[in-house]
Design an enzyme around this catalytic site. Structure first.
Site, mmCIF file in Angstrom:
data_model
loop_
_atom_site.group_PDB
_atom_site.id
_atom_site.type_symbol
_atom_site.label_atom_id
_atom_site.label_comp_id
_atom_site.label_asym_id
_atom_site.label_seq_id
_atom_site.Cartn_x
_atom_site.Cartn_y
_atom_site.Cartn_z
ATOM 1 N N ASN A 47 -38.945 -9.787 18.426
ATOM 2 C CA ASN A 47 -38.868 -8.396 18.720
ATOM 3 C C ASN A 47 -39.131 -7.339 17.977
ATOM 4 O O ASN A 47 -39.967 -6.425 18.106
ATOM 5 C CB ASN A 47 -37.310 -8.047 19.086
ATOM 6 N N ARG A 373 -47.354 -8.405 34.998
ATOM 7 C CA ARG A 373 -47.538 -9.728 34.041
ATOM 8 C C ARG A 373 -47.172 -10.981 34.742
ATOM 9 O O ARG A 373 -46.372 -10.981 35.782
ATOM 10 C CB ARG A 373 -46.588 -9.406 33.179
ATOM 11 N N ARG A 403 -49.366 -4.464 28.026
ATOM 12 C CA ARG A 403 -49.481 -4.536 26.657
ATOM 13 C C ARG A 403 -49.059 -6.092 26.133
ATOM 14 O O ARG A 403 -48.138 -6.792 26.535
ATOM 15 C CB ARG A 403 -48.492 -3.834 25.781
ATOM 16 N N HIS A 433 -47.335 -0.233 37.132
ATOM 17 C CA HIS A 433 -46.078 -1.120 36.570
ATOM 18 C C HIS A 433 -45.312 -1.411 37.966
ATOM 19 O O HIS A 433 -44.190 -2.103 37.797
ATOM 20 C CB HIS A 433 -45.312 -0.257 35.602
ATOM 21 N N TYR A 466 -35.035 -13.764 32.977
ATOM 22 C CA TYR A 466 -34.797 -12.083 33.264
ATOM 23 C C TYR A 466 -33.987 -12.056 34.443
ATOM 24 O O TYR A 466 -34.260 -12.448 35.552
ATOM 25 C CB TYR A 466 -36.279 -11.519 33.254
ATOM 26 N N ARG A 562 -29.471 -1.652 28.597
ATOM 27 C CA ARG A 562 -29.580 -2.945 27.675
ATOM 28 C C ARG A 562 -30.089 -2.648 26.169
ATOM 29 O O ARG A 562 -29.578 -2.762 25.226
ATOM 30 C CB ARG A 562 -30.432 -4.087 28.331
#
Length: 719
Positions: A47, A373, A403, A433, A466, A562
């Site tokens: 992270n 992604r 990214r 996105h 996720y 979050r």
């Protein structure tokens, strides 16, 4: 009233560091299995690496040109850069305290050891000596630095060893060299003589590094690592071939400026200064590391450790969603009713099966899809290629600017084109996105459009950890909207309005603001008014100001955020009606939910967008309603279960800190475990054991003033 007063806002970057602290708490939480705690510590490192590569790198560039404009919290770029590094230094101390004082001793109790060279048995020492001579040494390249050989470029995120040397014992003849630790070998090397004895690769190299410098004495050897600016800077307006421009930028990116340097604790001042000068790094960005540099190895190490499966999370099998399995006619199911999937508790195979059946169905004419992604071996890519080869019109928008997935996405874009798909790369200046798949099918009563829309990526790997929500529908209005969206993305089309769907950069902000304004009007009219939102990050100052306005008007607001949260709670007259929870647990909370009271007829929407300026202004995002009554209720129930979690929830306090829920007198409620148990029940009984908790927003206990605030100021009563 000035809702934009800087004192009402938390700096975005400092809020992110606080989020990573919450992840670090999971590594320190004794309730988690030990190897999962080790893995969480590794996650904090990955992270922070990405954070420095992108966010801190951006601050560095702004500070370098003395960019004068402050952020919403009133901090300049230089202020932020110094404050973030100061906080990150404190976090490093906490990370290594967690490793050295907690996790490694607990692992030792299980006979799992990360050994130093001086702790090896004679058998183990002979093993590493042979391993060095036979395998490692040939792959090493010592780089001397002198008048004829300049300091070499140190690649981003590579582990290196800096050395001070003397020639033939002549201490006045000082030399410097550096050696990169190759990443082609495992970072943790299993040792003979015990089931779980390991040693770090760099410790093996340092033990025998003198063999690389014959005729010289190694006076000092110290590990170091450099993190560089890795943000992609694609000048889209100046290029006619976005794919080639991205490929070129990927090569240039490796040479970005240094934003962080980590050095082994105990390194001499002279060697540290030599490195800092050569790498051009400021003092505040040099980090002394009291343990192994780069803790990302910990996640892989947990997979090497044998005989301790009980120290990991128990295996989990997602539920199969009835009507959308390989044995079902998915199109028949969706014609009959909408389908809601909640990953990872509902299997992602429902989504891949939707695309698979579309690829091989003779009546399907076209498939259109956005990909942000995808996994390295994506089944969806394979099915899209098969669909094209089966004669269907396949159009895929691949976001090659996603990214750190740019290289993977460029590869898949090229493969899709080879398989006969029409591939587009999005709109100039915007990242695409949104998560949208449209299947056009010829049926007896005419052409019908089938859609999947989601909050998360079409990635079969991340879908296992996720949490995301997705909707499958054949709603006519949504189908028309979806067709218009793809026409906008692939051609020249500007539909005057959408029937049911909402898009950014031109629509989502305005739509959510209109819904908040309606709640404000209802509150002022004495009607029940509440807002429930769940997202990854909340940082857009205009949206925060609008939420402050709603709170001031008496709208009760519950926010599940979050990560980054720039909004502050408990401000008298401003945010007393706002509560913020953050859940960090086994799965990464990724879904976005936006719910409104709507004067007694609650509305709920799902979206790919967080309330961040980039999502609302600079990305193509999708927000869509849940119209089917039972599915709408299910989403409210999911939110309610998450809201009442008292195991993995942290509550934002008025002093801008987070605290765990005080569970005294409460039965434990871990929302993710609850959803997992419901999935197990579905697998066992085949029926729907969706959360039965009533809608959460029917009651609200106002926040207390900061002075009188208890540890956890939330309404803990079941609702």
């Amino acid at each position: 009233m000035d809702y934009k007063d800087p004192k009402y806002y938390t700096n975005r970057e400092l809020s992110w560091v606080d989020f990573n602290d919450r992840v670090l708490e999971e590594a320190r939480d004794k309730a988690n299995p030990l190897l999962e705690r080790v893995r969480f510590l590794g996650i904090t490192q990955s992270n922070v690496d990405e954070f420095f590569m992108v966010r801190v790198a951006s601050l560095s560039k702004l500070a370098a040109v003395n960019y004068p404009n402050p952020d919403a919290s009133g901090m300049t770029a230089e202020d932020q850069l110094l404050a973030v590094n100061a906080k990150a230094h404190d976090q490093v101390i906490k990370q290594y305290s967690t490793l050295n004082r907690m996790l490694l001793p607990l692992l030792a109790n299980l006979d799992v050891h990360l050994k130093l060279v001086n702790e090896l048995s004679s058998q183990q020492f002979r093993f590493i000596q042979k391993y060095f001579n036979d395998e490692i040494s040939p792959a090493l390249t010592p780089m001397a630095v002198d008048s004829s050989r300049p300091f070499p470029f140190i690649g981003n995120n590579t582990l290196n060893i800096a050395l001070r040397l003397f020639k033939d014992g002549n201490k006045k003849d000082k030399r410097f060299a550096t050696v990169q630790v190759p990443d082609i070998f495992p970072r943790t090397v299993r040792l003979p003589g015990a089931d779980n004895d390991f040693i770090l690769l760099e410790d093996i190299i340092k033990a025998f590094i003198g063999n690389l410098f014959i005729g010289y004495e190694v006076k000092e050897a110290a590990n170091y690592r450099v993190i560089r600016d890795m943000d992609l800077d694609v000048a889209e307006e100046d290029t006619s071939d976005l794919l080639k421009e991205v490929e070129q930028q990927l090569k240039r990116r490796e040479h970005g400026g240094a934003v962080r340097m980590e050095v082994e604790a105990g390194i001499s001042d002279s060697l540290e200064k030599r490195l800092a000068t050569a790498i051009k790094i400021a003092d505040y960005a040099v980090y002394s590391i009291g343990g192994p540099i780069d803790l990302t190895f910990l996640s892989k190490w947990t997979k090497q450790i044998s005989n301790h499966g009980d120290q990991k999370y128990p295996a989990f099998t997602p539920a199969q969603t009835p009507g959308v399995t390989a044995d079902d006619d998915i199109f028949k199911t969706i014609r009959h009713h909408d389908v809601l999937v909640h990953h990872p508790f509902d299997s992602f195979s429902a989504v891949t099966e939707f695309i698979r059946q579309a690829a091989y169905d003779d009546e399907v004419l076209a498939i259109k899809m956005t990909l942000y992604r995808v996994s390295a071996n994506s089944p969806i890519i394979k099915y899209l290629g098969s669909a094209a080869q089966n004669g269907k019109q396949v159009t895929v928008l691949v976001e090659v600017k996603a990214r750190f997935d740019e290289e993977n996405n460029v590869h898949w874009a090229q493969q899709l084109e080879k398989m006969g798909c029409h591939v587009i790369y999005g709109l100039i200046g915007l990242k695409t996105h949104c998560k949208l798949a449209l299947v056009v099918r010829r049926e007896p009563d005419g052409i019908r459009r089938y859609m999947h829309m989601g909050t998360g990526n079409y990635n079969d790997v991340t879908a296992h950890f996720y949490t995301d929500l997705g909707l499958m529908t054949t709603n006519t209005d949504m189908g028309i909207d979806a067709s218009n969206i793809f026409n906008m993305l692939s051609g020249y089309s500007e539909p005057p309005y959408f029937h049911q769907l909402h898009m950014s950069p031109d629509g989502i902000r305005e739509f959510i603001v209109s819904k908040i304004d309606q709640e404000i009007a209802n509150a002022k009219a004495g009607q029940p008014a509440w807002i429930e939102m769940k997202m990854n990050s909340l940082s857009d100052s205009d949206m925060i100001a609008k939420l402050y306005e709603a709170s001031h008007a008496g709208v009760h607001i519950k926010l599940l955020v979050r990560g980054i949260c720039c909004l502050n709670v408990g401000i008298p007259g401003i945010s007393e009606n706002i509560e913020v929870h953050s859940i960090v647990g086994r799965f990464l909370e990724h879904s976005r939910i936006y719910g409104f009271a709507n004067d007694g007829d609650p509305l709920i929407y799902l979206s790919s967008a967080d309330l961040m300026t980039r999502n609302l202004n600079r990305r193509v995002e999708l927000l869509f309603p849940i119209l089917q009554a039972n599915l709408r209720q299910r989403v409210f129930d999911i939110f309610a279960t998450l809201w009442h979690d008292n195991v993995k929830t942290r509550v934002l306090l008025a002093d801008r800190t987070y605290t765990r829920v005080d569970r005294r007198g409460l039965d434990p409620l871990d929302a993710q475990s609850t959803f997992m148990q419901e999935a197990a029940n579905k697998n066992q009984h085949g029926d729907d054991h969706s959360p039965k908790m009533a809608n959460s927003p029917r009651q609200f206990k106002p926040m207390l003033s900061p002075k009188n605030q208890p540890k956890s100021p939330i309404d803990r009563s079941p609702q």
